[in-house]
Scaffold this active site. Structure first.
Site, PDB file in Angstrom:
ATOM      1  N   GLY A  12       0.803  -1.228   0.000  1.00 61.03           N
ATOM      2  CA  GLY A  12       0.000   0.000   0.000  1.00 61.03           C
ATOM      3  C   GLY A  12       0.831   1.271   0.000  1.00 61.03           C
ATOM      4  N   VAL A  14       0.954   3.701   2.170  1.00 59.95           N
ATOM      5  CA  VAL A  14       1.613   3.960   3.455  1.00 59.95           C
ATOM      6  C   VAL A  14       2.608   2.850   3.791  1.00 59.95           C
ATOM      7  CG1 VAL A  14       1.255   4.178   5.952  1.00 59.95           C
ATOM      8  CG2 VAL A  14      -0.263   5.379   4.365  1.00 59.95           C
ATOM      9  N   ARG A  99      -8.211   3.932  17.735  1.00 55.27           N
ATOM     10  CA  ARG A  99      -7.718   5.238  18.201  1.00 55.27           C
ATOM     11  C   ARG A  99      -8.430   5.765  19.437  1.00 55.27           C
ATOM     12  NH1 ARG A  99      -7.620   7.805  12.279  1.00 55.27           N
ATOM     13  NH2 ARG A  99      -5.675   6.895  11.538  1.00 55.27           N
ATOM     14  N   CYS A 128      -3.935  11.381   9.729  1.00 49.36           N
ATOM     15  CA  CYS A 128      -2.899  12.226   9.129  1.00 49.36           C
ATOM     16  C   CYS A 128      -3.141  13.727   9.360  1.00 49.36           C
ATOM     17  CB  CYS A 128      -2.785  11.936   7.637  1.00 49.36           C
ATOM     18  SG  CYS A 128      -4.375  11.761   6.812  1.00 49.36           S
ATOM     19  N   GLN A 155      -6.851  18.200   1.502  1.00 51.15           N
ATOM     20  CA  GLN A 155      -6.150  16.930   1.640  1.00 51.15           C
ATOM     21  C   GLN A 155      -5.908  16.255   0.288  1.00 51.15           C
ATOM     22  OE1 GLN A 155      -8.646  16.143   5.704  1.00 51.15           O
ATOM     23  NE2 GLN A 155      -7.477  14.371   4.993  1.00 51.15           N
ATOM     24  N   SER A 158      -3.537  10.874  -1.987  1.00 53.58           N
ATOM     25  CA  SER A 158      -2.781   9.711  -1.505  1.00 53.58           C
ATOM     26  C   SER A 158      -3.287   9.224  -0.152  1.00 53.58           C
ATOM     27  CB  SER A 158      -1.287  10.021  -1.438  1.00 53.58           C
ATOM     28  OG  SER A 158      -1.059  11.188  -0.683  1.00 53.58           O
ATOM     29  N   LYS A 219     -12.825  12.754  13.526  1.00 49.39           N
ATOM     30  CA  LYS A 219     -11.532  12.217  13.981  1.00 49.39           C
ATOM     31  C   LYS A 219     -10.659  13.370  14.469  1.00 49.39           C
ATOM     32  CE  LYS A 219     -11.336   8.571  10.451  1.00 49.39           C
ATOM     33  NZ  LYS A 219     -10.768   8.293   9.115  1.00 49.39           N
ATOM     34  N   ARG A 241     -11.165  17.213   0.095  1.00 48.77           N
ATOM     35  CA  ARG A 241     -10.197  16.540  -0.781  1.00 48.77           C
ATOM     36  C   ARG A 241      -9.926  17.443  -1.979  1.00 48.77           C
ATOM     37  NH1 ARG A 241      -7.574  12.237   1.145  1.00 48.77           N
ATOM     38  NH2 ARG A 241      -9.412  10.955   1.448  1.00 48.77           N
ATOM     39  N   HIS A 248      -0.883  17.162   2.727  1.00 46.25           N
ATOM     40  CA  HIS A 248      -2.122  17.792   3.177  1.00 46.25           C
ATOM     41  C   HIS A 248      -1.806  19.221   3.635  1.00 46.25           C
ATOM     42  CE1 HIS A 248      -3.952  13.991   2.846  1.00 46.25           C
ATOM     43  NE2 HIS A 248      -4.219  13.697   4.103  1.00 46.25           N
ATOM     44  N   ASN A 321       1.367  13.671   4.054  1.00 49.66           N
ATOM     45  CA  ASN A 321       0.450  12.779   4.767  1.00 49.66           C
ATOM     46  C   ASN A 321       0.935  11.339   4.810  1.00 49.66           C
ATOM     47  OD1 ASN A 321      -0.293  13.345   1.888  1.00 49.66           O
ATOM     48  ND2 ASN A 321      -1.541  11.499   2.207  1.00 49.66           N
TER      49      ASN A 321
HETATM   50  P1  A2P Z   1      -3.052  -5.861  -1.463  1.00 57.50           P
HETATM   51  O1  A2P Z   1      -2.182  -5.053  -2.364  1.00 57.50           O
HETATM   52  O2  A2P Z   1      -2.639  -7.283  -1.387  1.00 57.50           O
HETATM   53  O3  A2P Z   1      -4.520  -5.662  -1.711  1.00 57.50           O
HETATM   54  P2  A2P Z   1      -3.695   1.392  -0.064  1.00 57.50           P
HETATM   55  O4  A2P Z   1      -3.932   2.121   1.234  1.00 57.50           O
HETATM   56  O5  A2P Z   1      -2.603   2.005  -0.872  1.00 57.50           O
HETATM   57  O6  A2P Z   1      -4.961   1.182  -0.827  1.00 57.50           O
HETATM   58  O7  A2P Z   1      -3.168  -0.082   0.347  1.00 57.50           O
HETATM   59  C1  A2P Z   1      -3.928  -0.975   1.134  1.00 57.50           C
HETATM   60  C2  A2P Z   1      -3.013  -2.079   1.653  1.00 57.50           C
HETATM   61  O8  A2P Z   1      -3.797  -2.978   2.459  1.00 57.50           O
HETATM   62  C3  A2P Z   1      -2.415  -2.936   0.563  1.00 57.50           C
HETATM   63  O9  A2P Z   1      -1.107  -3.322   0.938  1.00 57.50           O
HETATM   64  C4  A2P Z   1      -3.344  -4.132   0.534  1.00 57.50           C
HETATM   65  O10 A2P Z   1      -2.757  -5.321   0.047  1.00 57.50           O
HETATM   66  C5  A2P Z   1      -3.637  -4.295   1.998  1.00 57.50           C
HETATM   67  N1  A2P Z   1      -4.838  -5.103   2.219  1.00 57.50           N
HETATM   68  C6  A2P Z   1      -6.079  -4.877   1.738  1.00 57.50           C
HETATM   69  N2  A2P Z   1      -6.928  -5.849   2.151  1.00 57.50           N
HETATM   70  C7  A2P Z   1      -6.217  -6.703   2.899  1.00 57.50           C
HETATM   71  C8  A2P Z   1      -6.505  -7.916   3.605  1.00 57.50           C
HETATM   72  N3  A2P Z   1      -7.734  -8.413   3.646  1.00 57.50           N
HETATM   73  N4  A2P Z   1      -5.500  -8.525   4.279  1.00 57.50           N
HETATM   74  C9  A2P Z   1      -4.256  -8.004   4.267  1.00 57.50           C
HETATM   75  N5  A2P Z   1      -3.902  -6.868   3.620  1.00 57.50           N
HETATM   76  C10 A2P Z   1      -4.868  -6.224   2.951  1.00 57.50           C
END
Ligand code: A2P
Length: 342
Positions: A12, A14, A99, A128, A155, A158, A219, A241, A248, A321
């Site tokens: 992801g 982050v 949180r 963030c 914001q 990303s 939040k 946004r 941000h 962020n």
């Molecule tokens: P994956 O790439 O395998 O879907 P972002 O915030 O950029 O959208 O990224 C979300 C992150 O959370 C990605 O790394 C995504 O992995 C991960 N993710 C989403 N669903 C799950 C899940 N059910 N179990 C573990 N990781 C997850």
């Protein structure tokens, strides 16, 4: 020597910054365990120049983990953070899941580092927008006290993940080429209506609440009070946004409890940990997201006395962020945690 560190959400926006930042800060990592969904299992990430295979985030993946950094959405944290804690890990959670839980410290090291000591397995990383605001408010809170804050945010996409970044890029290109656009992610992926983000602003981040505010706005209200451990601070927020990739920005109006001197305010902000003042409007010097991107500090400018109230100030606060708003703050919490253990 060192710690076994899991990063949940390793593919992801982050999660990738978390791994980059662990390496950059030379956090003592004995073993990195990148975790994501089954879709990504088997893919590789590069850490300290070496390939590490991504595993599926399942309970047993936390066996032997010392520190687990979660940034894969609230439902993943709700399901797996307790599993990680049961296996002996300390969880630093970047989602909204824990949180406001009274057993979970909500920590911005520049503001309330000592709260870490109260953890029972989970430490939460704030939202963030909250993080960058409280870093800027901390020196003012300590010196003058804070009565009330009115914040409006600008914001970047990303904050909504890779898909939102991709959507803004696709829409911008399509519009400039005179093509049809599609909108599937913003403002809130899981809701039924989606709006154009390119060349637009959207006054909704996260879902609606019963009081007419959005969850993102609430939040900021709740987390600020918890981080300062002061429920008397009045906070009202409008979260928006904007078509910015990263960083941000916030317009912050703050009413202090006592009289202030503007030069002293500048000096306090200048000396505040994690803050960089960029403030000279006559020379067109002020923080902007394109300059703050990929930098770990909180940038403050447009510092000026408000003329509608004798004890009020206006500030413009900008930060990346993905870094201070997420990955950097999480790693700073991890650093504080291991230094407490020593
Ligand atoms: P994956 O790439 O395998 O879907 P972002 O915030 O950029 O959208 O990224 C979300 C992150 O959370 C990605 O790394 C995504 O992995 C991960 N993710 C989403 N669903 C799950 C899940 N059910 N179990 C573990 N990781 C997850």
């Amino acid at each position: 020597q060192g710690y076994t560190v899991a990063v949940v959400g390793a593919t992801g926006a982050v999660g990738q910054q978390m791994m980059r930042y662990l390496a950059k800060r030379e956090f003592p990592v004995k073993e990195l365990r990148p975790l994501a969904s089954a879709r990504s299992a088997g893919q590789k990430v590069i850490f300290h120049g070496e390939e590490v295979v991504i595993q599926e985030a399942v309970p047993t993946a936390f066996d032997g983990v010392d520190i687990a950094l979660f940034s894969a959405g609230g439902s993943v944290s709700e399901k797996l953070a307790p599993e990680a804690v049961a296996r002996g890990a300390v969880v630093i959670d970047n989602t909204n899941a824990y949180r406001m839980n009274p057993d979970v410290p909500l920590v911005v090291p520049e503001v309330n580092r000592e709260a870490i000591r109260q953890h029972k397995g989970i430490i939460a990383n704030p939202n963030c927008s909250t993080i960058q605001m409280v870093v800027a408010l901390k020196p003012l809170y300590d010196r003058y006290g804070i009565e009330r804050v009115i914040v409006s945010t600008y914001q970047s996409v990303s904050g909504a993940g890779w898909q939102a970044i991709d959507e803004l890029q696709q829409q911008s290109k399509a519009l400039l080429n005179g093509e049809e656009i599609s909108a599937n992610i913003l403002p809130v992926g899981k809701l039924s209506k989606h709006y154009q983000m390119a060349f637009n602003v959207i006054p909704q981040i996260d879902v609606a609440q019963e009081n007419g505010f959005t969850l993102e706005e609430m939040k900021m209200v709740r987390e600020t009070k918890k981080i300062f451990n002061d429920s008397s601070i009045g906070v009202t927020a409008t979260c928006v946004r904007v078509p910015v990739m990263r960083g941000h920005s916030e317009s912050v109006y703050v009413e202090l409890k006592s009289e202030f001197d503007l030069d002293e305010v500048r000096q306090l902000l200048n000396n505040a940990p994690g803050v960089i003042v960029e403030d000279a409007i006559e020379e067109q010097v002020y923080p902007m997201p394109v300059d703050a991107a990929d930098r770990p500090e909180v940038f403050v400018g447009r510092i000026r006395r408000d003329f509608t109230h004798p004890r009020a100030l206006n500030l413009w606060v900008v930060s990346d962020n993905l870094l201070k708003g997420a990955a950097t703050n999480a790693i700073q919490i991890a650093e504080a945690l291991i230094s407490e253990e020593k």
